[in-house]
Design a protein around this motif. Structure first.
Motif, PDB file in Angstrom:
ATOM      1  N   SER A  50       0.996  -1.185   0.120  1.00  0.00           N
ATOM      2  CA  SER A  50      -0.181  -0.412   0.229  1.00  0.00           C
ATOM      3  C   SER A  50       0.694   1.173   0.276  1.00  0.00           C
ATOM      4  N   THR A  51       0.478   2.333  -0.436  1.00  0.00           N
ATOM      5  CA  THR A  51       1.289   3.241  -0.116  1.00  0.00           C
ATOM      6  C   THR A  51       0.355   4.700   0.190  1.00  0.00           C
ATOM      7  N   THR A  53      -3.601   4.128   1.443  1.00  0.00           N
ATOM      8  CA  THR A  53      -3.983   4.115   2.812  1.00  0.00           C
ATOM      9  C   THR A  53      -3.057   4.014   4.282  1.00  0.00           C
TER      10      THR A  53
HETATM   11  N1   CP Z   1      -6.556   2.997  -2.980  1.00  0.00           N
HETATM   12  C1   CP Z   1      -5.753   2.589  -2.310  1.00  0.00           C
HETATM   13  O1   CP Z   1      -5.865   1.573  -1.638  1.00  0.00           O
HETATM   14  O2   CP Z   1      -3.815   2.795  -2.839  1.00  0.00           O
HETATM   15  P1   CP Z   1      -3.139   1.936  -1.984  1.00  0.00           P
HETATM   16  O3   CP Z   1      -2.798   1.171  -2.588  1.00  0.00           O
HETATM   17  O4   CP Z   1      -1.790   2.450  -2.350  1.00  0.00           O
HETATM   18  O5   CP Z   1      -3.064   1.609  -0.791  1.00  0.00           O
END
Ligand code: CP
Length: 301
Positions: A50-51, A53
């Motif tokens: 994840s970035t 969240t």
């Molecule tokens: N939108 C979202 O969940 O992005 P990440 O996977 O980077 O957390």
């Protein structure tokens, strides 16, 4: 208010509106921070990459004056030694005041909430739900249009595996909106969700972006390679939709949202168009997640 944030289906419309209202109040603390959550600890259990969240929860907690512990790489934890999800959650329950979990297994966040005494927030459980993304999506829509009611909204891309569109479809069914579901036939919105939509709001399903009627908003999603059991299915569908400086003309003045990350479905040249609001959308994760944390910790201003 709920004890845990697991599925948007647990929310009544008034709960959603309360979070959106609190998020608006949190805007005043985004730049300079506050001490509302001083002494409180948020734990992050990220079993999947994840970035946005992960970082926006961290940023939100730090702006609230609290601190953050956790992991984003299970190879550095005792999961690597075979520790179960239940034992990992039970342990982090002892070390923190609120927990954020992302795990590839559908139902994992619900299980964590059953095990933990502290509030648990689902940051994505497989292809199932991503309720905090939905709350920031709704916040973005409301901020951009003034109201969610009355809008015609298209969802484009991987509607089968996309947990963001699953949560968002359920949430939007509580409002007076129309939906246009645009996907390859293989990646249609799951039937349990379309059955729910049939009972609640008008919607149509189409395959070609060229057939898109006039809409106010286009919510684009990535075709998610990591969710496909059959690699051929991914190869067949991965380039179905691409919004670039030519195809954007099909969208008229419609705003474009995307939960991100994107790969090739929106060209970078679209980022500077007045249609594109997906980085504003990502930024809105901060006040919305501040609102969620402060509500669950009962430290509202
Ligand atoms: N939108 C979202 O969940 O992005 P990440 O996977 O980077 O957390």
């Amino acid at each position: 208010m709920l004890h845990d944030i697991i599925s948007i289906r647990d929310f009544e419309k008034k709960d959603i509106e309360e979070i959106l209202f609190t998020a608006k109040k949190m805007e005043q603390y985004v730049d300079n921070g506050t001490t509302l959550a001083k002494g409180k600890i948020l734990s992050m259990l990220f079993f999947e990459p994840s970035t946005r969240t992960m970082m926006s929860f961290q940023s939100a907690m730090e702006r609230l004056g609290g601190s953050v512990i956790g992991f984003s790489d299970t190879s550095t934890t005792s999961v690597k030694k075979g520790e179960t999800l239940i034992d990992t959650v039970s342990t982090m329950d002892q070390y923190s005041d609120v927990m954020v979990i992302r795990n590839p297994l559908e139902g994992s966040a619900r299980l964590a909430a059953e095990v933990a005494e502290i509030p648990v927030i689902n940051a994505g459980d497989g292809t199932n739900q991503h309720p905090t993304q939905t709350l920031l999506d709704l916040y973005t829509i409301k901020k951009e249009f003034g109201s969610i009611d009355g809008l015609k909204i298209a969802m484009v891309g991987d509607l089968k595996y996309g947990r963001t569109v699953h949560s968002l479809a359920y949430a939007l069914s509580m409002y007076n909106v129309e939906l246009v579901l645009v996907s390859p036939r293989e990646l249609r919105m799951p039937e349990d969700i379309t059955e729910h939509l049939k009972d609640t709001i008008p919607y149509i399903e189409i395959v070609a972006l060229e057939d898109l009627p006039k809409v106010d908003l286009v919510y684009v999603t990535r075709i998610q390679k990591e969710r496909f059991g059959d690699p051929n299915e991914y190869e067949r569908t991965k380039n179905t939709y691409r919004i670039d400086k030519n195809s954007i003309k099909l969208l008229g003045n419609a705003k474009i949202m995307h939960p991100l990350p994107r790969v090739s479905e929106i060209a970078r040249e679209v980022d500077t168009s007045p249609n594109a609001i997906y980085f504003k959308q990502a930024r809105n994760g901060i006040p919305v997640r501040m609102a969620l944390i402060a509500t669950l910790l009962e430290v509202l201003p």
